[in-house]
Motif scaffolding. Structure first.
Motif, PDB file in Angstrom:
ATOM      1  N   TYR A  92       0.859  -1.175   0.000  1.00  0.00           N
ATOM      2  CA  TYR A  92       0.000   0.000   0.000  1.00  0.00           C
ATOM      3  C   TYR A  92       0.898   1.229   0.000  1.00  0.00           C
ATOM      4  O   TYR A  92       1.780   1.354   0.853  1.00  0.00           O
ATOM      5  CB  TYR A  92      -0.888   0.027   1.245  1.00  0.00           C
ATOM      6  CG  TYR A  92      -1.970  -1.027   1.271  1.00  0.00           C
ATOM      7  CD1 TYR A  92      -3.288  -0.698   0.961  1.00  0.00           C
ATOM      8  CD2 TYR A  92      -1.677  -2.345   1.608  1.00  0.00           C
ATOM      9  CE1 TYR A  92      -4.285  -1.665   0.990  1.00  0.00           C
ATOM     10  CE2 TYR A  92      -2.665  -3.313   1.630  1.00  0.00           C
ATOM     11  CZ  TYR A  92      -3.964  -2.969   1.321  1.00  0.00           C
ATOM     12  OH  TYR A  92      -4.953  -3.927   1.342  1.00  0.00           O
ATOM     13  N   CYS A  93       0.683   2.129  -0.957  1.00  0.00           N
ATOM     14  CA  CYS A  93       1.536   3.310  -1.101  1.00  0.00           C
ATOM     15  C   CYS A  93       0.756   4.573  -0.708  1.00  0.00           C
ATOM     16  O   CYS A  93      -0.413   4.732  -1.079  1.00  0.00           O
ATOM     17  CB  CYS A  93       2.038   3.441  -2.540  1.00  0.00           C
ATOM     18  SG  CYS A  93       3.015   2.028  -3.096  1.00  0.00           S
ATOM     19  N   TRP A  94       1.429   5.455   0.018  1.00  0.00           N
ATOM     20  CA  TRP A  94       0.793   6.686   0.507  1.00  0.00           C
ATOM     21  C   TRP A  94       1.719   7.873   0.300  1.00  0.00           C
ATOM     22  O   TRP A  94       2.939   7.755   0.457  1.00  0.00           O
ATOM     23  CB  TRP A  94       0.492   6.541   2.001  1.00  0.00           C
ATOM     24  CG  TRP A  94      -0.116   7.762   2.656  1.00  0.00           C
ATOM     25  CD1 TRP A  94      -1.450   8.033   2.801  1.00  0.00           C
ATOM     26  CD2 TRP A  94       0.586   8.876   3.248  1.00  0.00           C
ATOM     27  NE1 TRP A  94      -1.616   9.252   3.443  1.00  0.00           N
ATOM     28  CE2 TRP A  94      -0.384   9.776   3.726  1.00  0.00           C
ATOM     29  CE3 TRP A  94       1.931   9.188   3.411  1.00  0.00           C
ATOM     30  CZ2 TRP A  94      -0.050  10.964   4.365  1.00  0.00           C
ATOM     31  CZ3 TRP A  94       2.271  10.393   4.040  1.00  0.00           C
ATOM     32  CH2 TRP A  94       1.288  11.263   4.515  1.00  0.00           C
ATOM     33  N   TYR A 139      -3.577   7.191   0.200  1.00  0.00           N
ATOM     34  CA  TYR A 139      -3.275   5.870  -0.375  1.00  0.00           C
ATOM     35  C   TYR A 139      -3.784   5.854  -1.816  1.00  0.00           C
ATOM     36  O   TYR A 139      -4.929   6.234  -2.083  1.00  0.00           O
ATOM     37  CB  TYR A 139      -3.934   4.765   0.453  1.00  0.00           C
ATOM     38  CG  TYR A 139      -3.193   4.489   1.747  1.00  0.00           C
ATOM     39  CD1 TYR A 139      -2.078   3.660   1.758  1.00  0.00           C
ATOM     40  CD2 TYR A 139      -3.591   5.080   2.944  1.00  0.00           C
ATOM     41  CE1 TYR A 139      -1.383   3.417   2.939  1.00  0.00           C
ATOM     42  CE2 TYR A 139      -2.897   4.850   4.126  1.00  0.00           C
ATOM     43  CZ  TYR A 139      -1.792   4.014   4.118  1.00  0.00           C
ATOM     44  OH  TYR A 139      -1.102   3.780   5.287  1.00  0.00           O
ATOM     45  N   ALA A 192      -2.956   7.997   8.149  1.00  0.00           N
ATOM     46  CA  ALA A 192      -2.201   6.998   7.382  1.00  0.00           C
ATOM     47  C   ALA A 192      -1.764   5.851   8.280  1.00  0.00           C
ATOM     48  O   ALA A 192      -1.750   4.686   7.867  1.00  0.00           O
ATOM     49  CB  ALA A 192      -0.991   7.652   6.717  1.00  0.00           C
ATOM     50  N   PHE A 233       3.577  -1.157   3.961  1.00  0.00           N
ATOM     51  CA  PHE A 233       2.982   0.177   3.875  1.00  0.00           C
ATOM     52  C   PHE A 233       4.108   1.155   3.531  1.00  0.00           C
ATOM     53  O   PHE A 233       4.962   1.467   4.368  1.00  0.00           O
ATOM     54  CB  PHE A 233       2.308   0.544   5.197  1.00  0.00           C
ATOM     55  CG  PHE A 233       1.191  -0.386   5.560  1.00  0.00           C
ATOM     56  CD1 PHE A 233      -0.094  -0.182   5.084  1.00  0.00           C
ATOM     57  CD2 PHE A 233       1.432  -1.495   6.368  1.00  0.00           C
ATOM     58  CE1 PHE A 233      -1.120  -1.058   5.403  1.00  0.00           C
ATOM     59  CE2 PHE A 233       0.409  -2.370   6.696  1.00  0.00           C
ATOM     60  CZ  PHE A 233      -0.870  -2.152   6.213  1.00  0.00           C
TER      61      PHE A 233
END
Length: 491
Positions: free
Chosen positions: A45-47, A53, A70, A85
């Motif tokens: 999961y990219c933020w 996200y 986040a 993450f």
């Protein structure tokens, strides 16, 4: 161990908070996704702060502009599989006490699910309350294989014939060492749009590298046009260096040759130590990086050691290259070690460890005038390949020095000067003092509105006191070292 192997190991051993130092977010994310697809059964999961996200359609824009959310998202998520993450630029928020507390709270969920938070950051900012949770990794700049792939990709996109670059392709890869992928893309687009030849292309790349190095404010990319022809005497040193002139080539690498570490040049001021450093760069056609040791030592505790590490990193990004540490004795003396609460010792320790263990093709040239004051650890074999003593020039060498300088100042009439007689008059003169005598004679003649002559130089020599007369203790001690075999004579 490679970065990929290090990261795999950390992700598989319940390291809950991994801090990756890099300014290449896009390339780091690509490499992580590639690694996950090929080797690791984990989801990611990219933020980022602006988009929240963004790579999973079920959670688009979650925690938008809210770093605390986040982390809360991690706590709320029901982990179906081990998860990564990936939080970009999260170092900007990690010092907030609520975020610190929330990371600690979710740590048990991460451990139970064999999951990790990976933070990408361009600088290290880790709060003390989280140091026991954090493991720091540095994402290296592109290696030769990555640069190779990227150059082929760019040339194919631009429909550039392989005949344009095939002969010089390895030189292009060398030139782009130390560049990020984005910097390579920008450079190629800019330089090829100007329809430059391949030689000019490489020169322009080196000019761009010079700007990158100079931005460090510690290292200076030193442009040189000197060669061994500009250095009078030092026959043994030049012979030693000539035998190593191709040591950084691909042929030497294929042969299995170990790249030389470097040399320590000691001797009285003005004997050509700095000149030989510049001449090696010109002769070997390698970039010369000059280290300003004064800028390493900063006022803030711990900053000097950090700057030394940053210098080493920058030099390693520019390999193969020559690193010139001028007048190293002014910073690393036995007296300094006892006068600055250990800062000099720690910085010296970092440098010594690197000199002994460096595996990148970086040739280090250190120069020193007062070698007797240097710490013994710096003189130990293994730090440098050799220690050379540059003595005052003998009669034959002084003739060569006079010829070099007179040809430079009077290329058409240098034969009119009595070089042999001038050389006999300048016993105990250094090369720099011979040059200064010629310049002083030129000033005197110019003031009288006439051409300078041999007699003008003689008049200056008669009133000149060489430094050797005032530095006999240091010179005699170094000469004794050379006689005993502790260091080698350069001529």
């Amino acid at each position: 161990m490679s970065f990929e192997n290090d990261l795999k190991l950390l992700l598989s051993t319940q390291n809950i908070l991994i801090y990756i130092l890099s300014s290449e977010e896009e390339r780091l994310e690509y490499n992580m996704n590639l690694m996950i697809q090929q080797n690791i059964k984990k989801s990611i999961y990219c933020w980022n702060f602006i988009d929240g996200y963004y790579n999973n359609p079920n959670y688009l824009n979650r925690a938008l502009r809210n770093p605390l959310q986040a982390i809360e998202f991690i706590e709320q998520l029901n982990f179906p599989t081990s998860t990564i993450f990936f939080l970009k630029d999260f170092h900007a928020f990690i010092n907030d006490i609520s975020i610190i507390r929330k990371i600690k709270n979710v740590s048990r969920f991460l451990k139970q699910a064999n999951s990790s938070i990976v933070i990408s950051a361009s600088e290290i900012q880790i709060p003390g309350l989280l140091k026991d949770f954090v493991t720091v990794l540095e994402f290296p700049l592109p290696n030769d294989d990555e640069i190779n792939i990227e150059l082929h990709r760019l040339f194919n996109i631009m429909n550039i014939s392989s005949s344009f670059y095939s002969e010089y392709f390895y030189d292009l890869i060398l030139a782009y060492r130390g560049f990020s992928i984005d910097q390579i893309r920008i450079s190629i687009a800019k330089l090829l749009s100007s329809n430059s030849s391949i030689d000019n292309l490489i020169k322009n790349i080196l000019n761009e590298k010079q700007q990158l190095v100079n931005q460090t404010d510690i290292l200076e990319f030193y442009p040189v046009d000197d060669s061994f022809e500009d250095v009078g005497g030092l026959i043994l040193l030049k012979d030693w260096l000539n035998k190593r002139s191709k040591a950084f080539s691909k042929q030497a690498q294929d042969y299995g040759l170990i790249a030389p570490k470097g040399v320590l040049l000691v001797g009285v001021q003005g004997t050509g130590k700095s000149l030989i450093a510049k001449a090696i760069s010109g002769q070997w056609k390698l970039p010369l990086l000059k280290l300003d040791m004064g800028k390493i030592f900063a006022g803030i505790v711990g900053k000097s050691e950090e700057r030394m590490r940053h210098m080493i990193k920058t030099a390693e990004q520019s390999f193969p290259c020559i690193l010139w540490i001028d007048e190293i004795d002014k910073c690393f003396t036995r007296l300094n070690n006892y006068m600055d609460s250990g800062t000099t010792s720690r910085v010296l320790g970092t440098l010594l460890t690197w000199l002994a263990e460096k595996d990148k093709p970086i040739f280090v040239i250190a120069t020193a005038n007062q070698v007797l004051s240097l710490p013994s650890e710096l003189l130990r074999k293994g730090r440098f390949d050799e220690i050379f003593f540059l003595d005052l020039p003998n009669l034959e060498e002084r003739e060569k020095i006079f010829k070099i300088h007179l040809m430079k100042f009077r290329p058409l009439s240098w034969l009119n000067y009595d070089i042999k007689f001038l050389s006999k008059l300048t016993d105990q003169f250094s090369g720099a003092e011979i040059e200064q005598a010629i310049i002083e004679a030129m000033y005197n003649a110019f003031y009288e509105k006439r051409e300078f002559s041999t007699q003008d130089i003689i008049n200056v020599i008669d009133n000149f006191i060489p430094l050797a007369f005032t530095d006999q203790v240091n010179i005699s001690a170094i000469q004794n070292w050379a006689i005993s075999g502790k260091i080698r004579m350069a001529s």
